[in-house]
Design a protein around this motif. Structure first.
Motif, short mmCIF file in Angstrom:
data_model
loop_
_atom_site.label_atom_id
_atom_site.label_comp_id
_atom_site.label_asym_id
_atom_site.label_seq_id
_atom_site.Cartn_x
_atom_site.Cartn_y
_atom_site.Cartn_z
N PHE A 93 -13.12 17.18 18.43
CA PHE A 93 -12.89 15.78 18.71
C PHE A 93 -12.45 15.88 20.32
CE2 PHE A 93 -10.84 16.82 14.68
CZ PHE A 93 -11.48 15.55 13.83
N VAL A 94 -12.96 14.55 20.86
CA VAL A 94 -12.48 14.34 22.24
C VAL A 94 -11.14 13.25 22.02
CG1 VAL A 94 -13.10 13.15 24.21
CG2 VAL A 94 -15.00 14.40 23.09
N VAL A 95 -10.33 13.84 22.79
CA VAL A 95 -8.95 13.05 22.46
C VAL A 95 -8.75 12.25 23.86
CG1 VAL A 95 -6.55 13.00 21.68
CG2 VAL A 95 -8.11 14.69 20.80
N LEU A 96 -8.26 11.10 23.83
CA LEU A 96 -8.21 10.41 24.76
C LEU A 96 -6.65 9.37 24.84
CD1 LEU A 96 -11.53 8.43 25.21
CD2 LEU A 96 -10.92 10.61 26.35
N VAL A 109 -14.38 10.49 18.63
CA VAL A 109 -13.18 10.30 19.71
C VAL A 109 -12.02 9.61 19.22
CG1 VAL A 109 -12.78 9.03 21.71
CG2 VAL A 109 -15.12 10.02 21.39
N LEU A 110 -11.10 10.22 19.41
CA LEU A 110 -9.80 9.93 18.82
C LEU A 110 -8.89 9.37 20.34
CD1 LEU A 110 -8.35 13.21 16.85
CD2 LEU A 110 -9.78 11.04 16.00
N VAL A 111 -8.42 8.16 19.98
CA VAL A 111 -7.43 7.40 21.15
C VAL A 111 -6.22 7.42 20.65
CG1 VAL A 111 -7.78 5.59 22.73
CG2 VAL A 111 -9.83 6.41 21.70
N VAL A 112 -5.10 7.67 21.47
CA VAL A 112 -3.91 7.26 21.25
C VAL A 112 -3.73 5.90 21.73
CG1 VAL A 112 -1.49 8.21 21.76
CG2 VAL A 112 -3.44 9.83 21.53
N ARG A 113 -3.08 5.03 21.02
CA ARG A 113 -2.59 3.52 21.56
C ARG A 113 -1.27 3.57 21.04
NH1 ARG A 113 -6.97 1.63 24.86
NH2 ARG A 113 -9.03 1.89 23.73
N PRO A 114 -0.54 2.46 21.94
CA PRO A 114 0.74 2.06 21.64
C PRO A 114 0.49 1.14 20.13
CG PRO A 114 0.11 1.22 23.61
CD PRO A 114 -1.10 1.92 23.03
N SER A 115 1.65 1.38 19.31
CA SER A 115 1.58 0.38 17.94
C SER A 115 2.77 -0.56 17.96
CB SER A 115 1.47 1.35 17.00
OG SER A 115 1.38 0.71 15.80
N GLU A 116 2.63 -1.57 17.37
CA GLU A 116 3.65 -2.31 17.22
C GLU A 116 4.25 -2.05 15.55
OE1 GLU A 116 3.05 -6.55 17.77
OE2 GLU A 116 2.43 -6.20 19.90
N ARG A 117 3.51 -1.46 14.92
CA ARG A 117 3.80 -1.30 13.22
C ARG A 117 4.27 0.31 12.98
NH1 ARG A 117 -1.32 -2.21 10.23
NH2 ARG A 117 -0.18 -1.13 8.54
N ALA A 118 4.03 1.04 14.20
CA ALA A 118 4.32 2.66 13.91
C ALA A 118 4.55 3.04 15.44
CB ALA A 118 3.26 3.39 13.28
N ASP A 119 4.88 4.41 15.34
CA ASP A 119 5.18 5.25 16.61
C ASP A 119 3.87 5.09 17.58
OD1 ASP A 119 7.68 6.10 16.09
OD2 ASP A 119 6.84 7.35 14.54
N PHE A 120 2.75 5.24 17.02
CA PHE A 120 1.26 5.27 17.69
C PHE A 120 0.36 4.46 16.78
CE2 PHE A 120 3.52 8.87 19.22
CZ PHE A 120 3.60 8.83 20.52
N ARG A 121 -0.65 4.35 17.61
CA ARG A 121 -1.83 3.94 16.65
C ARG A 121 -3.09 4.70 17.12
NH1 ARG A 121 -6.20 -0.25 18.08
NH2 ARG A 121 -4.90 -0.61 20.05
N MET A 122 -3.72 5.24 16.19
CA MET A 122 -4.93 6.15 16.40
C MET A 122 -6.16 5.37 16.06
SD MET A 122 -5.90 9.76 14.68
CE MET A 122 -6.51 9.25 13.07
N THR A 171 -18.57 6.94 39.83
CA THR A 171 -18.37 6.76 38.53
C THR A 171 -16.69 7.07 38.25
OG1 THR A 171 -20.45 7.42 38.13
CG2 THR A 171 -19.00 7.63 36.16
N PRO A 172 -15.87 6.25 37.61
CA PRO A 172 -14.84 6.76 37.31
C PRO A 172 -14.53 7.78 36.39
CG PRO A 172 -15.14 4.59 36.31
CD PRO A 172 -16.43 5.15 37.01
N SER A 173 -13.60 8.60 36.42
CA SER A 173 -13.45 9.78 35.77
C SER A 173 -12.44 9.16 34.63
CB SER A 173 -13.00 11.00 36.34
OG SER A 173 -11.70 10.79 36.87
N ILE A 174 -12.38 9.80 33.36
CA ILE A 174 -11.50 9.70 32.05
C ILE A 174 -11.08 10.89 31.79
CG2 ILE A 174 -11.21 8.88 29.86
CD1 ILE A 174 -13.82 7.19 30.44
N PRO A 175 -9.57 11.22 32.00
CA PRO A 175 -9.02 12.54 31.54
C PRO A 175 -9.23 12.63 29.90
CG PRO A 175 -7.62 11.42 32.73
CD PRO A 175 -8.67 10.41 32.59
N PHE A 176 -9.60 13.71 29.27
CA PHE A 176 -9.93 13.92 27.93
C PHE A 176 -9.16 15.27 27.69
CE2 PHE A 176 -13.81 15.76 29.74
CZ PHE A 176 -13.79 16.74 28.98
N THR A 177 -9.16 15.57 26.43
CA THR A 177 -8.74 16.90 25.70
C THR A 177 -9.82 17.18 24.81
OG1 THR A 177 -6.46 16.51 26.30
CG2 THR A 177 -6.89 18.27 24.53
#
Length: 156
Positions: A20-23, A52-65, A5-11
């Motif tokens: 929250f679980v942050v990925l 669950v909160l996920v940090v993603r790249p964004s084209e409209r801002a610094d990040f996408r949540m 099973t692949p592992s997913i690092p989380f905080t």
């Protein structure tokens, strides 16, 4: 022979009574999260969290949540979540900016402040303008004294 099973690092983070679980979806690829969110949030057999909160790249801002509720559905915005999101991207060195733009389903939110970690209450100086609350087809504004004013909102 079965595949490991692949592992997913989380905080795991807490903010004002929510947890929250942050990925990190910027530094690496993540599996589809809709079916996984309920398993991660399960307090008996998972990590346990409200969202669950996920940090993603964004084209409209610094990040996408991206925000996944415990049932796998997505939420537009979470004020306690954006505080933890801000603390996460700062603590991980994803940004050093005092104020960042975060794209959410509710629009771009701009948290700022020197929060060393997400605490049970906001440290002095931390500010998040989360905009107007919406309930159904009506928009509600609240001033700093907690007085609310309903506003008509055009249908979408």
């Amino acid at each position: 022979m079965s595949q490991p099973t692949p592992s997913i690092p989380f905080t795991k983070m807490h903010g004002a009574g929510n947890d929250f679980v942050v990925l990190d979806g910027v530094s690496g690829e993540l599996p589809p999260l809709e079916p996984l969110a309920a398993r991660l949030c399960d307090r008996h057999f998972g990590i346990g969290a409200d969202q669950v909160l996920v940090v993603r790249p964004s084209e409209r801002a610094d990040f996408r949540m991206q925000i996944f509720n415990a049932d796998g559905s997505q939420a537009e915005m979470c004020a306690n979540g954006i505080r933890c999101f801000y603390a996460f991207v700062r603590s991980r060195g994803l940004t050093g900016a005092e104020e960042i733009g975060v794209e959410t389903l509710a629009g771009v939110v701009r948290p700022r402040g020197a929060w060393p970690m997400c605490l049970l209450s906001a440290p002095p100086g931390g500010i998040v303008n989360v905009g107007h609350a919406t309930t159904g087809r009506r928009e509600v504004s609240a001033d700093s004294a907690g007085r609310t004013t309903p506003k008509d909102r055009p249908r979408r």
